[in-house]
Motif scaffolding. Sequence first.
Motif, PDB file in Angstrom:
ATOM      1  N   ASP A   1      40.243  54.104  67.873  1.00 21.20           N
ATOM      2  CA  ASP A   1      41.244  53.891  68.915  1.00 21.20           C
ATOM      3  C   ASP A   1      42.543  54.629  68.614  1.00 21.20           C
ATOM      4  OD1 ASP A   1      39.660  52.187  70.499  1.00 21.20           O
ATOM      5  OD2 ASP A   1      40.109  50.495  69.167  1.00 21.20           O
ATOM      6  N   GLU A   2      42.586  55.366  67.507  1.00 18.87           N
ATOM      7  CA  GLU A   2      43.783  56.114  67.119  1.00 18.87           C
ATOM      8  C   GLU A   2      43.482  57.607  67.103  1.00 18.87           C
ATOM      9  OE1 GLU A   2      46.245  53.298  64.148  1.00 18.87           O
ATOM     10  OE2 GLU A   2      44.297  53.928  63.356  1.00 18.87           O
ATOM     11  N   CYS A   3      44.558  58.395  67.115  1.00 19.05           N
ATOM     12  CA  CYS A   3      44.406  59.853  67.070  1.00 19.05           C
ATOM     13  C   CYS A   3      44.644  60.349  65.648  1.00 19.05           C
ATOM     14  CB  CYS A   3      45.399  60.522  68.022  1.00 19.05           C
ATOM     15  SG  CYS A   3      45.145  62.308  68.175  1.00 19.05           S
ATOM     16  N   VAL A   4      43.979  61.428  65.279  1.00 12.34           N
ATOM     17  CA  VAL A   4      44.159  61.982  63.934  1.00 12.34           C
ATOM     18  C   VAL A   4      45.607  62.438  63.750  1.00 12.34           C
ATOM     19  CG1 VAL A   4      41.765  62.671  63.537  1.00 12.34           C
ATOM     20  CG2 VAL A   4      43.287  64.210  64.783  1.00 12.34           C
ATOM     21  N   GLY A   5      46.171  62.065  62.601  1.00 17.04           N
ATOM     22  CA  GLY A   5      47.557  62.396  62.293  1.00 17.04           C
ATOM     23  C   GLY A   5      48.526  61.263  62.547  1.00 17.04           C
ATOM     24  N   THR A   6      48.078  60.222  63.267  1.00 14.42           N
ATOM     25  CA  THR A   6      48.986  59.127  63.620  1.00 14.42           C
ATOM     26  C   THR A   6      48.877  57.941  62.673  1.00 14.42           C
ATOM     27  OG1 THR A   6      47.366  58.115  65.114  1.00 14.42           O
ATOM     28  CG2 THR A   6      48.859  59.779  66.049  1.00 14.42           C
ATOM     29  N   ASN A   7      48.022  58.033  61.657  1.00 10.15           N
ATOM     30  CA  ASN A   7      47.852  56.917  60.727  1.00 10.15           C
ATOM     31  C   ASN A   7      47.785  57.432  59.287  1.00 10.15           C
ATOM     32  OD1 ASN A   7      45.193  57.951  60.423  1.00 10.15           O
ATOM     33  ND2 ASN A   7      44.537  56.757  62.200  1.00 10.15           N
ATOM     34  N   SER A   8      47.674  56.501  58.350  1.00 15.47           N
ATOM     35  CA  SER A   8      47.667  56.864  56.932  1.00 15.47           C
ATOM     36  C   SER A   8      46.280  57.249  56.426  1.00 15.47           C
ATOM     37  CB  SER A   8      48.206  55.691  56.099  1.00 15.47           C
ATOM     38  OG  SER A   8      47.400  54.537  56.300  1.00 15.47           O
ATOM     39  N   SER A   9      45.301  57.309  57.321  1.00 12.87           N
ATOM     40  CA  SER A   9      43.938  57.673  56.919  1.00 12.87           C
ATOM     41  C   SER A   9      43.501  59.010  57.504  1.00 12.87           C
ATOM     42  CB  SER A   9      42.954  56.576  57.330  1.00 12.87           C
ATOM     43  OG  SER A   9      43.026  56.332  58.720  1.00 12.87           O
ATOM     44  N   SER A  10      44.472  59.832  57.943  1.00  9.01           N
ATOM     45  CA  SER A  10      44.147  61.172  58.452  1.00  9.01           C
ATOM     46  C   SER A  10      45.286  62.133  58.131  1.00  9.01           C
ATOM     47  CB  SER A  10      43.881  61.137  59.961  1.00  9.01           C
ATOM     48  OG  SER A  10      45.004  60.627  60.660  1.00  9.01           O
ATOM     49  N   TRP A  11      44.898  63.402  57.880  1.00 10.44           N
ATOM     50  CA  TRP A  11      45.850  64.446  57.498  1.00 10.44           C
ATOM     51  C   TRP A  11      45.470  65.703  58.270  1.00 10.44           C
ATOM     52  CZ3 TRP A  11      43.212  61.026  54.656  1.00 10.44           C
ATOM     53  CH2 TRP A  11      43.937  60.125  53.855  1.00 10.44           C
TER      54      TRP A  11
END
Length: 259
Positions: A163-173
């Motif tokens: 439900d989230e986009c890559v780059g918007t959380n601490s589990s994606s770079w």
Amino acid sequence: MLLWTGWCCSSPGLQGQKSGSFHNRQQHVISYRGNMAMAISAARFCLQAERTVFSLSPGLRRSVSMPARARFISTSTASNFQFRLDEHTAHSSLDLFKKDTGIIYRMMGLDPTQVQDNPKRFREWAVVFGDSKISSGRHYWEVTVKKSQEFRLGVAEAQMSRDECVGTNSSSWVFGYAQRKWFAMTNSKVVPVTLVGKPDRVGILLDFEAGVLGLVNVERPCVIHALRAQFKAPLCPAFGLWDGELLTHSGLEEPEGLK
């Protein structure tokens, strides 16, 4: 005695011929002996030279082959990471093509009712993951982007929320491009990336143990910008696309200039 002497004296021409033949034979003998001596010397020289060549040739072979072997080792990677795009994770606005190595953004997208319900699929954002997980090692792949003004390239934890986009959380770079500018992004923190321009093809370098994700200039191999983190969970290649198309290239050797 007189007859022999007279015969010799009475035939000076014949005597001269006999004497000349005798001298010629002596010269031939001397010449033959000289040639034999030269031949023996040459044979000894060749034998010594042959010993020298054979005694040095293994060393010469080593001195020639070692640099070639070193160059081969220096231009290879521990493993050539390969992946395809995972259709089960692709948002309904993304069409996979070219044997699941590329995606095209469709503004209307697919009819959600025609898309198989899958908990792995991104529901709100035009994102897709690669189908291989990374939990160790150093890996490299490249991406060609066509007719797109907004996209994101990087990695994300395999279990990241859909439900989230890559780059918007601490589990994606990720490294992104929007409004004609590049940026690096994780946990919604954006850092501008300069001196990149708009290349059609870029590289992604991931060193899991070192905690480094790099954006690579493929024309003159170098890391343009690097994100640093402590990777703990298995990662997947991650891509976001909001127009145009994107093609991935995996199974490549890491460019020598990056080592």
